[in-house]
Write a protein that holds these residues in place. Sequence first.
Motif, mmCIF file in Angstrom:
data_model
loop_
_atom_site.group_PDB
_atom_site.id
_atom_site.type_symbol
_atom_site.label_atom_id
_atom_site.label_comp_id
_atom_site.label_asym_id
_atom_site.label_seq_id
_atom_site.Cartn_x
_atom_site.Cartn_y
_atom_site.Cartn_z
ATOM 1 N N LYS A 202 0.860 -1.201 -0.055
ATOM 2 C CA LYS A 202 -0.094 0.009 0.037
ATOM 3 C C LYS A 202 0.936 1.403 0.158
ATOM 4 O O LYS A 202 0.542 2.295 -0.647
ATOM 5 C CB LYS A 202 -0.825 -0.079 1.176
ATOM 6 C CG LYS A 202 -1.903 1.305 1.279
ATOM 7 C CD LYS A 202 -2.675 1.213 2.507
ATOM 8 C CE LYS A 202 -3.559 -0.018 2.636
ATOM 9 N NZ LYS A 202 -4.466 0.378 3.672
ATOM 10 N N ARG A 203 2.082 1.377 0.740
ATOM 11 C CA ARG A 203 2.611 2.501 0.755
ATOM 12 C C ARG A 203 3.484 2.924 -0.268
ATOM 13 O O ARG A 203 3.421 3.881 -1.038
ATOM 14 C CB ARG A 203 3.739 2.337 1.933
ATOM 15 C CG ARG A 203 4.696 3.530 2.014
ATOM 16 C CD ARG A 203 5.713 3.310 3.256
ATOM 17 N NE ARG A 203 4.979 3.001 4.636
ATOM 18 C CZ ARG A 203 4.686 4.187 5.357
ATOM 19 N NH1 ARG A 203 4.961 5.355 4.972
ATOM 20 N NH2 ARG A 203 4.009 3.802 6.389
ATOM 21 N N ASP A 204 3.831 1.730 -1.215
ATOM 22 C CA ASP A 204 4.452 2.017 -2.441
ATOM 23 C C ASP A 204 3.355 2.476 -3.612
ATOM 24 O O ASP A 204 3.888 3.231 -4.519
ATOM 25 C CB ASP A 204 5.333 0.643 -2.841
ATOM 26 C CG ASP A 204 6.627 0.225 -2.043
ATOM 27 O OD1 ASP A 204 6.886 1.387 -1.394
ATOM 28 O OD2 ASP A 204 6.867 -0.978 -1.914
ATOM 29 N N ALA A 205 2.383 1.726 -3.553
ATOM 30 C CA ALA A 205 1.427 2.252 -4.467
ATOM 31 C C ALA A 205 0.964 3.582 -4.166
ATOM 32 O O ALA A 205 0.775 4.502 -5.076
ATOM 33 C CB ALA A 205 0.070 1.175 -4.206
ATOM 34 N N ARG A 206 0.792 4.075 -3.065
ATOM 35 C CA ARG A 206 0.316 5.459 -2.684
ATOM 36 C C ARG A 206 1.662 6.384 -3.314
ATOM 37 O O ARG A 206 1.208 7.481 -3.751
ATOM 38 C CB ARG A 206 0.184 5.623 -1.270
ATOM 39 C CG ARG A 206 -1.195 5.271 -1.015
ATOM 40 C CD ARG A 206 -1.354 5.395 0.735
ATOM 41 N NE ARG A 206 -2.718 4.831 1.171
ATOM 42 C CZ ARG A 206 -3.901 5.835 1.583
ATOM 43 N NH1 ARG A 206 -3.558 7.113 1.738
ATOM 44 N NH2 ARG A 206 -5.047 5.192 1.736
ATOM 45 N N MET A 208 3.657 5.919 -5.479
ATOM 46 C CA MET A 208 3.585 5.663 -7.015
ATOM 47 C C MET A 208 2.502 6.870 -7.693
ATOM 48 O O MET A 208 2.513 7.389 -8.614
ATOM 49 C CB MET A 208 3.538 4.375 -7.675
ATOM 50 C CG MET A 208 3.342 4.286 -9.267
ATOM 51 S SD MET A 208 3.225 2.652 -9.545
ATOM 52 C CE MET A 208 4.539 1.952 -9.130
ATOM 53 N N LEU A 209 1.230 6.830 -6.841
ATOM 54 C CA LEU A 209 0.244 7.698 -7.560
ATOM 55 C C LEU A 209 0.145 8.988 -6.891
ATOM 56 O O LEU A 209 -0.576 9.884 -7.070
ATOM 57 C CB LEU A 209 -1.083 6.960 -6.948
ATOM 58 C CG LEU A 209 -1.310 5.581 -7.768
ATOM 59 C CD1 LEU A 209 -2.745 4.813 -6.912
ATOM 60 C CD2 LEU A 209 -1.487 5.863 -9.274
ATOM 61 N N GLY A 210 1.110 9.431 -5.914
ATOM 62 C CA GLY A 210 1.162 10.556 -5.280
ATOM 63 C C GLY A 210 -0.001 10.804 -4.338
ATOM 64 O O GLY A 210 -0.211 12.169 -4.231
ATOM 65 N N ILE A 211 -0.351 9.944 -3.566
ATOM 66 C CA ILE A 211 -1.293 10.009 -2.647
ATOM 67 C C ILE A 211 -0.691 10.082 -1.216
ATOM 68 O O ILE A 211 0.098 9.047 -0.760
ATOM 69 C CB ILE A 211 -2.540 8.929 -2.803
ATOM 70 C CG1 ILE A 211 -2.944 8.845 -4.237
ATOM 71 C CG2 ILE A 211 -3.210 8.914 -1.629
ATOM 72 C CD1 ILE A 211 -4.012 7.776 -4.349
ATOM 73 N N ASP A 212 -1.065 10.858 -0.372
ATOM 74 C CA ASP A 212 -0.545 11.104 0.891
ATOM 75 C C ASP A 212 -1.193 9.864 1.774
ATOM 76 O O ASP A 212 -2.207 9.514 1.494
ATOM 77 C CB ASP A 212 -1.069 12.420 1.430
ATOM 78 C CG ASP A 212 -0.243 12.606 2.839
ATOM 79 O OD1 ASP A 212 -0.726 12.476 3.871
ATOM 80 O OD2 ASP A 212 0.727 13.396 2.557
ATOM 81 N N MET A 213 -0.137 9.342 2.283
ATOM 82 C CA MET A 213 -0.650 8.475 3.649
ATOM 83 C C MET A 213 -1.709 8.563 4.482
ATOM 84 O O MET A 213 -2.330 7.744 4.772
ATOM 85 C CB MET A 213 0.597 7.924 4.354
ATOM 86 C CG MET A 213 1.646 7.343 3.341
ATOM 87 S SD MET A 213 1.050 5.700 2.675
ATOM 88 C CE MET A 213 0.853 4.711 4.157
ATOM 89 N N ASP A 214 -1.866 9.983 4.839
ATOM 90 C CA ASP A 214 -3.002 10.285 5.717
ATOM 91 C C ASP A 214 -4.525 10.407 4.869
ATOM 92 O O ASP A 214 -5.375 10.365 5.705
ATOM 93 C CB ASP A 214 -2.783 11.544 6.405
ATOM 94 C CG ASP A 214 -1.530 11.428 7.086
ATOM 95 O OD1 ASP A 214 -1.314 10.445 7.914
ATOM 96 O OD2 ASP A 214 -0.874 12.538 7.453
ATOM 97 N N GLU A 215 -4.457 10.362 3.480
ATOM 98 C CA GLU A 215 -5.903 10.663 3.050
ATOM 99 C C GLU A 215 -6.470 9.121 3.006
ATOM 100 O O GLU A 215 -5.966 8.065 2.932
ATOM 101 C CB GLU A 215 -5.670 10.926 1.498
ATOM 102 C CG GLU A 215 -4.850 12.409 1.325
ATOM 103 C CD GLU A 215 -4.857 12.600 -0.114
ATOM 104 O OE1 GLU A 215 -5.902 13.567 -0.512
ATOM 105 O OE2 GLU A 215 -4.097 12.397 -0.860
ATOM 106 N N PHE A 216 -7.950 9.373 3.289
ATOM 107 C CA PHE A 216 -8.960 8.202 3.263
ATOM 108 C C PHE A 216 -9.387 7.953 1.780
ATOM 109 O O PHE A 216 -10.007 8.682 1.058
ATOM 110 C CB PHE A 216 -10.138 8.478 4.108
ATOM 111 C CG PHE A 216 -10.812 7.371 4.351
ATOM 112 C CD1 PHE A 216 -10.685 6.762 5.674
ATOM 113 C CD2 PHE A 216 -11.818 6.884 3.399
ATOM 114 C CE1 PHE A 216 -11.465 5.694 5.883
ATOM 115 C CE2 PHE A 216 -12.548 5.760 3.839
ATOM 116 C CZ PHE A 216 -12.505 5.247 4.967
ATOM 117 N N VAL A 217 -8.876 6.792 1.128
ATOM 118 C CA VAL A 217 -9.102 6.550 -0.277
ATOM 119 C C VAL A 217 -9.840 5.504 -0.376
ATOM 120 O O VAL A 217 -10.146 4.433 0.374
ATOM 121 C CB VAL A 217 -7.563 6.129 -0.948
ATOM 122 C CG1 VAL A 217 -7.739 5.735 -2.449
ATOM 123 C CG2 VAL A 217 -6.768 7.150 -0.635
ATOM 124 N N VAL A 218 -10.996 5.713 -1.238
ATOM 125 C CA VAL A 218 -12.067 4.774 -1.921
ATOM 126 C C VAL A 218 -11.826 4.634 -3.495
ATOM 127 O O VAL A 218 -11.618 5.505 -4.234
ATOM 128 C CB VAL A 218 -13.178 5.189 -1.464
ATOM 129 C CG1 VAL A 218 -14.275 4.474 -2.237
ATOM 130 C CG2 VAL A 218 -13.526 5.537 0.180
#
Length: 265
Positions: A202-206, A208-218
């Motif tokens: 999950k950390r690597d995928a986020r 790669m996509l430029g998504i912050d680890m604190d964001e709630f992703v759906v």
Amino acid sequence: MGHVARDLAIARILKLLDGDVRVDWCSAEPAISYLELHGCNVLEKCRAMHSISGIVEELFNKGLRGVGGLKRLGEKLGILRRNWGIVEGIIDRYDLVVADEFWELVYAAPPAIRRRVVFLTDIVYMPYSFSALGTIGSLAINAYFHKALQGFRRLDYLNSLAEVRGRRWFIFLGRRVDRWIAENAFIAGYAPSYVPGKLLPKRDARRMLGIDMDEFVVVTVGGTSAGSRRLLDCIYSALPTIGEEVRRRTGRELLVIVVRGPRTE
């Protein structure tokens, strides 16, 4: 591109099992561009084929309504016959032929050819409509499904029996579709479009996509066909409520990633 994605996953597994296996592809656009993007070898002869995806989606989403529906069905059958004329003779070259809803084989190929093919499908039944013409069309299609799908070397059903549970081939008559599948097909279930064990953490995928680890992703996956529009509309209408609930419970903002096809715009 759902079907070609799952076929790529199958091809990857074959190559994991046997590194020397060679996989050639036969399809039409837009699948060809997707396959070439992944380095696949597409047979040159197949480039002359025409896609029937739009017609198939229209028939299964809207049914055979009136003369227009029957006309579209006739167009589909004509394309299937022309496509088969383009690729006829290719199958004899290969040790294994896997056809993922390659309906040309069902409609136009002779029984001797079908007996050499492993056929994959998540559709074995045309739902009945309330119109007279629609009912007649569904009867004709289901009668053909019932006969032609038995002629393959192997039939793999890539779906859940719940999709057809209690349905009968001929409205209220004939055998139940789910029981027929249980006896005549290998029930493979849904085919994932990835190789198990090859997913990014999950950390690597986020990252790669430029998504912050604190964001709630759906992530919403609505499919690639026009039939998924209703599902996506339901999800979109619920997003404000979901966002408020996420903020209330977690104090985080909601980020929604939508995976959809071009006909759901």
